[in-house]
Design a protein around this motif. Structure first.
Motif, PDB file in Angstrom:
ATOM      1  N   VAL A 108       0.835  -1.198   0.000  1.00  0.00           N
ATOM      2  CA  VAL A 108       0.000   0.000   0.000  1.00  0.00           C
ATOM      3  C   VAL A 108       0.871   1.251   0.000  1.00  0.00           C
ATOM      4  CG1 VAL A 108      -1.769   1.288   1.253  1.00  0.00           C
ATOM      5  CG2 VAL A 108      -1.870  -1.209   1.157  1.00  0.00           C
ATOM      6  N   GLU A 109       1.945   1.216   0.764  1.00  0.00           N
ATOM      7  CA  GLU A 109       2.857   2.372   0.805  1.00  0.00           C
ATOM      8  C   GLU A 109       3.468   2.640  -0.561  1.00  0.00           C
ATOM      9  OE1 GLU A 109       4.364   2.320   5.456  1.00  0.00           O
ATOM     10  OE2 GLU A 109       5.443   1.131   3.965  1.00  0.00           O
ATOM     11  N   ARG A 110       3.824   1.581  -1.288  1.00  0.00           N
ATOM     12  CA  ARG A 110       4.371   1.774  -2.640  1.00  0.00           C
ATOM     13  C   ARG A 110       3.333   2.405  -3.554  1.00  0.00           C
ATOM     14  NH1 ARG A 110       6.576  -3.407  -1.595  1.00  0.00           N
ATOM     15  NH2 ARG A 110       4.938  -4.422  -2.829  1.00  0.00           N
ATOM     16  N   TRP A 111       2.061   1.997  -3.399  1.00  0.00           N
ATOM     17  CA  TRP A 111       0.993   2.567  -4.222  1.00  0.00           C
ATOM     18  C   TRP A 111       0.812   4.048  -3.921  1.00  0.00           C
ATOM     19  CZ3 TRP A 111      -3.969   4.549  -3.137  1.00  0.00           C
ATOM     20  CH2 TRP A 111      -4.796   4.710  -4.264  1.00  0.00           C
ATOM     21  N   LEU A 112       0.821   4.404  -2.654  1.00  0.00           N
ATOM     22  CA  LEU A 112       0.691   5.805  -2.277  1.00  0.00           C
ATOM     23  C   LEU A 112       1.875   6.625  -2.785  1.00  0.00           C
ATOM     24  CD1 LEU A 112      -0.595   5.383   1.390  1.00  0.00           C
ATOM     25  CD2 LEU A 112      -1.886   6.338  -0.526  1.00  0.00           C
ATOM     26  N   GLU A 113       3.051   6.034  -2.700  1.00  0.00           N
ATOM     27  CA  GLU A 113       4.252   6.730  -3.188  1.00  0.00           C
ATOM     28  C   GLU A 113       4.182   6.948  -4.698  1.00  0.00           C
ATOM     29  OE1 GLU A 113       9.158   6.244  -3.100  1.00  0.00           O
ATOM     30  OE2 GLU A 113       7.852   4.710  -2.220  1.00  0.00           O
ATOM     31  N   MET A 114       3.667   5.955  -5.433  1.00  0.00           N
ATOM     32  CA  MET A 114       3.515   6.084  -6.879  1.00  0.00           C
ATOM     33  C   MET A 114       2.618   7.259  -7.239  1.00  0.00           C
ATOM     34  SD  MET A 114       1.810   3.338  -9.537  1.00  0.00           S
ATOM     35  CE  MET A 114       0.163   3.619  -8.875  1.00  0.00           C
ATOM     36  N   LEU A 115       1.578   7.488  -6.421  1.00  0.00           N
ATOM     37  CA  LEU A 115       0.650   8.588  -6.679  1.00  0.00           C
ATOM     38  C   LEU A 115       1.098   9.894  -6.040  1.00  0.00           C
ATOM     39  CD1 LEU A 115      -2.831   6.836  -6.228  1.00  0.00           C
ATOM     40  CD2 LEU A 115      -1.613   7.342  -8.350  1.00  0.00           C
ATOM     41  N   GLY A 116       2.170   9.846  -5.279  1.00  0.00           N
ATOM     42  CA  GLY A 116       2.649  11.053  -4.616  1.00  0.00           C
ATOM     43  C   GLY A 116       1.762  11.485  -3.466  1.00  0.00           C
ATOM     44  N   LEU A 117       1.146  10.517  -2.777  1.00  0.00           N
ATOM     45  CA  LEU A 117       0.234  10.822  -1.677  1.00  0.00           C
ATOM     46  C   LEU A 117       0.861  10.429  -0.347  1.00  0.00           C
ATOM     47  CD1 LEU A 117      -3.118   9.515  -3.223  1.00  0.00           C
ATOM     48  CD2 LEU A 117      -2.389  11.901  -2.993  1.00  0.00           C
ATOM     49  N   ASP A 118       0.653  11.259   0.643  1.00  0.00           N
ATOM     50  CA  ASP A 118       1.173  11.028   1.983  1.00  0.00           C
ATOM     51  C   ASP A 118       0.107  10.330   2.820  1.00  0.00           C
ATOM     52  OD1 ASP A 118       2.052  11.211   4.638  1.00  0.00           O
ATOM     53  OD2 ASP A 118       3.082  13.105   4.276  1.00  0.00           O
ATOM     54  N   PRO A 119       0.436   9.198   3.462  1.00  0.00           N
ATOM     55  CA  PRO A 119      -0.555   8.513   4.306  1.00  0.00           C
ATOM     56  C   PRO A 119      -1.160   9.417   5.377  1.00  0.00           C
ATOM     57  CG  PRO A 119       1.373   7.122   3.987  1.00  0.00           C
ATOM     58  CD  PRO A 119       1.708   8.462   3.404  1.00  0.00           C
ATOM     59  N   GLU A 120      -0.357  10.354   5.904  1.00  0.00           N
ATOM     60  CA  GLU A 120      -0.868  11.258   6.927  1.00  0.00           C
ATOM     61  C   GLU A 120      -1.919  12.195   6.362  1.00  0.00           C
ATOM     62  OE1 GLU A 120       1.999  13.239   9.305  1.00  0.00           O
ATOM     63  OE2 GLU A 120       3.347  11.529   9.421  1.00  0.00           O
ATOM     64  N   VAL A 121      -1.759  12.585   5.105  1.00  0.00           N
ATOM     65  CA  VAL A 121      -2.711  13.498   4.472  1.00  0.00           C
ATOM     66  C   VAL A 121      -3.984  12.749   4.080  1.00  0.00           C
ATOM     67  CG1 VAL A 121      -3.115  15.026   2.512  1.00  0.00           C
ATOM     68  CG2 VAL A 121      -0.889  15.009   3.650  1.00  0.00           C
ATOM     69  N   VAL A 122      -3.818  11.537   3.566  1.00  0.00           N
ATOM     70  CA  VAL A 122      -4.969  10.734   3.136  1.00  0.00           C
ATOM     71  C   VAL A 122      -5.866  10.389   4.317  1.00  0.00           C
ATOM     72  CG1 VAL A 122      -5.658   8.523   2.169  1.00  0.00           C
ATOM     73  CG2 VAL A 122      -3.791   9.808   1.119  1.00  0.00           C
ATOM     74  N   GLY A 123      -5.259  10.031   5.437  1.00  0.00           N
ATOM     75  CA  GLY A 123      -6.008   9.784   6.666  1.00  0.00           C
ATOM     76  C   GLY A 123      -7.050   8.695   6.532  1.00  0.00           C
ATOM     77  N   ASP A 124      -8.230   8.952   7.100  1.00  0.00           N
ATOM     78  CA  ASP A 124      -9.262   7.909   7.133  1.00  0.00           C
ATOM     79  C   ASP A 124     -10.029   7.782   5.832  1.00  0.00           C
ATOM     80  OD1 ASP A 124     -10.808  10.162   7.180  1.00  0.00           O
ATOM     81  OD2 ASP A 124     -11.806   9.732   9.077  1.00  0.00           O
ATOM     82  N   GLN A 125      -9.605   8.493   4.788  1.00  0.00           N
ATOM     83  CA  GLN A 125     -10.209   8.290   3.468  1.00  0.00           C
ATOM     84  C   GLN A 125      -9.756   6.972   2.845  1.00  0.00           C
ATOM     85  OE1 GLN A 125      -9.064  12.791   2.708  1.00  0.00           O
ATOM     86  NE2 GLN A 125      -9.697  11.786   0.830  1.00  0.00           N
ATOM     87  N   LEU A 126      -8.626   6.451   3.297  1.00  0.00           N
ATOM     88  CA  LEU A 126      -8.060   5.233   2.721  1.00  0.00           C
ATOM     89  C   LEU A 126      -8.439   4.021   3.556  1.00  0.00           C
ATOM     90  CD1 LEU A 126      -6.174   3.965   0.554  1.00  0.00           C
ATOM     91  CD2 LEU A 126      -4.301   4.285   2.189  1.00  0.00           C
ATOM     92  N   GLY A 127      -8.841   2.939   2.868  1.00  0.00           N
ATOM     93  CA  GLY A 127      -9.139   1.690   3.538  1.00  0.00           C
ATOM     94  C   GLY A 127      -8.444   0.535   2.851  1.00  0.00           C
ATOM     95  N   VAL A 128      -8.311  -0.570   3.551  1.00  0.00           N
ATOM     96  CA  VAL A 128      -7.738  -1.795   2.989  1.00  0.00           C
ATOM     97  C   VAL A 128      -8.691  -2.945   3.274  1.00  0.00           C
ATOM     98  CG1 VAL A 128      -5.329  -1.060   3.098  1.00  0.00           C
ATOM     99  CG2 VAL A 128      -6.373  -2.152   5.087  1.00  0.00           C
ATOM    100  N   SER A 129      -8.710  -3.917   2.365  1.00  0.00           N
ATOM    101  CA  SER A 129      -9.637  -5.039   2.495  1.00  0.00           C
ATOM    102  C   SER A 129      -9.149  -6.202   1.649  1.00  0.00           C
ATOM    103  CB  SER A 129     -11.035  -4.618   2.025  1.00  0.00           C
ATOM    104  OG  SER A 129     -11.111  -4.589   0.622  1.00  0.00           O
ATOM    105  N   PRO A 130      -9.790  -7.362   1.757  1.00  0.00           N
ATOM    106  CA  PRO A 130      -9.595  -8.406   0.747  1.00  0.00           C
ATOM    107  C   PRO A 130     -10.043  -7.878  -0.610  1.00  0.00           C
ATOM    108  CG  PRO A 130     -10.620  -9.300   2.711  1.00  0.00           C
ATOM    109  CD  PRO A 130     -10.656  -7.817   2.864  1.00  0.00           C
ATOM    110  N   SER A 131      -9.539  -8.469  -1.675  1.00  0.00           N
ATOM    111  CA  SER A 131      -9.827  -7.949  -3.012  1.00  0.00           C
ATOM    112  C   SER A 131     -11.244  -8.246  -3.475  1.00  0.00           C
ATOM    113  CB  SER A 131      -8.820  -8.508  -4.029  1.00  0.00           C
ATOM    114  OG  SER A 131      -8.901  -9.924  -4.066  1.00  0.00           O
TER     115      SER A 131
END
Length: 334
Positions: free
Chosen positions: A284-307
């Motif tokens: 997930v961190e690599r995906w955020l880095e690819m988009l230039g997004l900071d996990p701290e900025v994204v906050g609770d807008q981001l979720g993870v789950s089974p596919s």
């Protein structure tokens, strides 16, 4: 904070399995985004099409050898009545086990285009092939959702945020003219983008009117994410492995616009080698880095789950997948 959730379905074949699934979800996803489980192994009335037909207003349906079919009358068939009874039993179980639940909660429903592709008209063949019939089915779904959301809210009074996930796995086939006719010799004509958007928008607007937050689950390749967002989806639930290059851009734009994105990053069935939460977190961190997004900025807008849903998983992997998702969410939370 990043949150963990699951798409919806869980393994099992009876009501005890459902009751267990509710306890598992509430326990493993405490403080995250727990959801109302679906256990399709209980039969057609518990699978995604049957559960949606249990909610539709003023449309009768029954189960035929080829699948669900509208009756052409307001009267429900015995299988539709059973499906409605099952939804009621499930909500009773949820209400009993979720006493005192606060925060956020998610429910799921099959979307209008997947329903139109999987439900037949009274004389046969998919509702998709009749413009008026598919409009009527979507309207009935929208009306039924208003009542369903109100019922869930009544049963979970402490939940401030109720997410309604609309499942549209058949949408790419509907748009691409790939849904077969009953004979299997031909394909239904493709639906144009404005109609597809307007129909979905009507259902999502009904969710908002009922006090829910509309998300769309789109796990099939070539799903137009821009269409979903344009129709009013305020959250997108996707399979990271199925995304095209342009999809990543759409998801990045959604996050920057304050919308929610749930990344499906765990296998829906038992993997040969089970990943660690560190492995999933790094992905997930690599995906955020690819988009230039900071996990701290994204906050609770981001979720993870089974596919995708976990109905085909073993009970052990279903439990471990929820635990891994929750651990990954905690790892991603600053």
């Amino acid at each position: 904070m990043t949150h963990a959730t699951a798409v919806g379905s869980m393994p099992g074949e009876d009501q005890r399995s459902f009751d267990h699934a509710v306890g598992l979800v509430l326990g493993e996803l405490v403080g995250q985004l727990p959801h109302l489980p679906e256990v399709p192994g209980r039969g057609a009335g518990a699978a995604m099409t049957g559960r949606a037909l249990a909610l539709v207003a003023e449309l009768g349906a029954d189960l035929q050898p080829a699948g669900w079919r509208l009756t052409g009358q307001g009267a429900s068939g015995v299988d539709q009545r059973r499906a409605r009874s099952l939804v009621g039993q499930d909500l009773d179980s949820l209400e009993e086990q979720a006493q005192g639940l606060t925060g956020a909660f998610k429910i799921q429903v099959t979307g209008p285009w997947t329903l139109a592709a999987t439900v037949e008209r009274p004389r046969g063949d998919a509702v998709l092939g009749d413009h008026g019939a598919r409009r009527e089915l979507a309207q009935a779904l929208a009306e039924g959702l208003v009542d369903h959301v109100a019922d869930v809210r009544r049963r979970l009074p402490g939940v401030e945020r109720l997410v309604v996930q609309v499942d549209e796995p058949a949408l790419p086939s509907v748009l691409g003219g790939r849904v077969p006719t009953a004979s299997g010799l031909h394909r239904h004509r493709s639906v144009d983008l404005p109609e597809a958007s307007d129909t979905l928008a009507a259902v999502l607007a009904a969710v908002v009117a009922a006090g829910g937050e509309p998300w769309v689950h789109a796990c099939a390749p070539r799903t137009p994410l821009d269409l979903l967002r344009g129709a009013g989806a305020r959250g997108l639930v996707v399979d990271l492995d199925q995304l095209a290059a342009e999809d990543h851009d759409q998801l990045g734009e959604a996050l920057e616009a304050g919308e929610s994105v749930v990344l499906g990053v765990l296998p829906p069935t038992d993997p040969a080698t089970r990943p660690s939460d560190k492995d999933v977190t790094a992905r997930v961190e690599r995906w955020l880095e690819m988009l230039g997004l900071d996990p701290e900025v994204v906050g609770d807008q981001l979720g993870v789950s089974p596919s995708c849903g976990l109905a085909g998983a073993s009970a052990g992997w279903a439990r471990d997948a929820l635990r891994l998702a929750a651990a990954t969410a905690r790892n991603l939370t600053p």
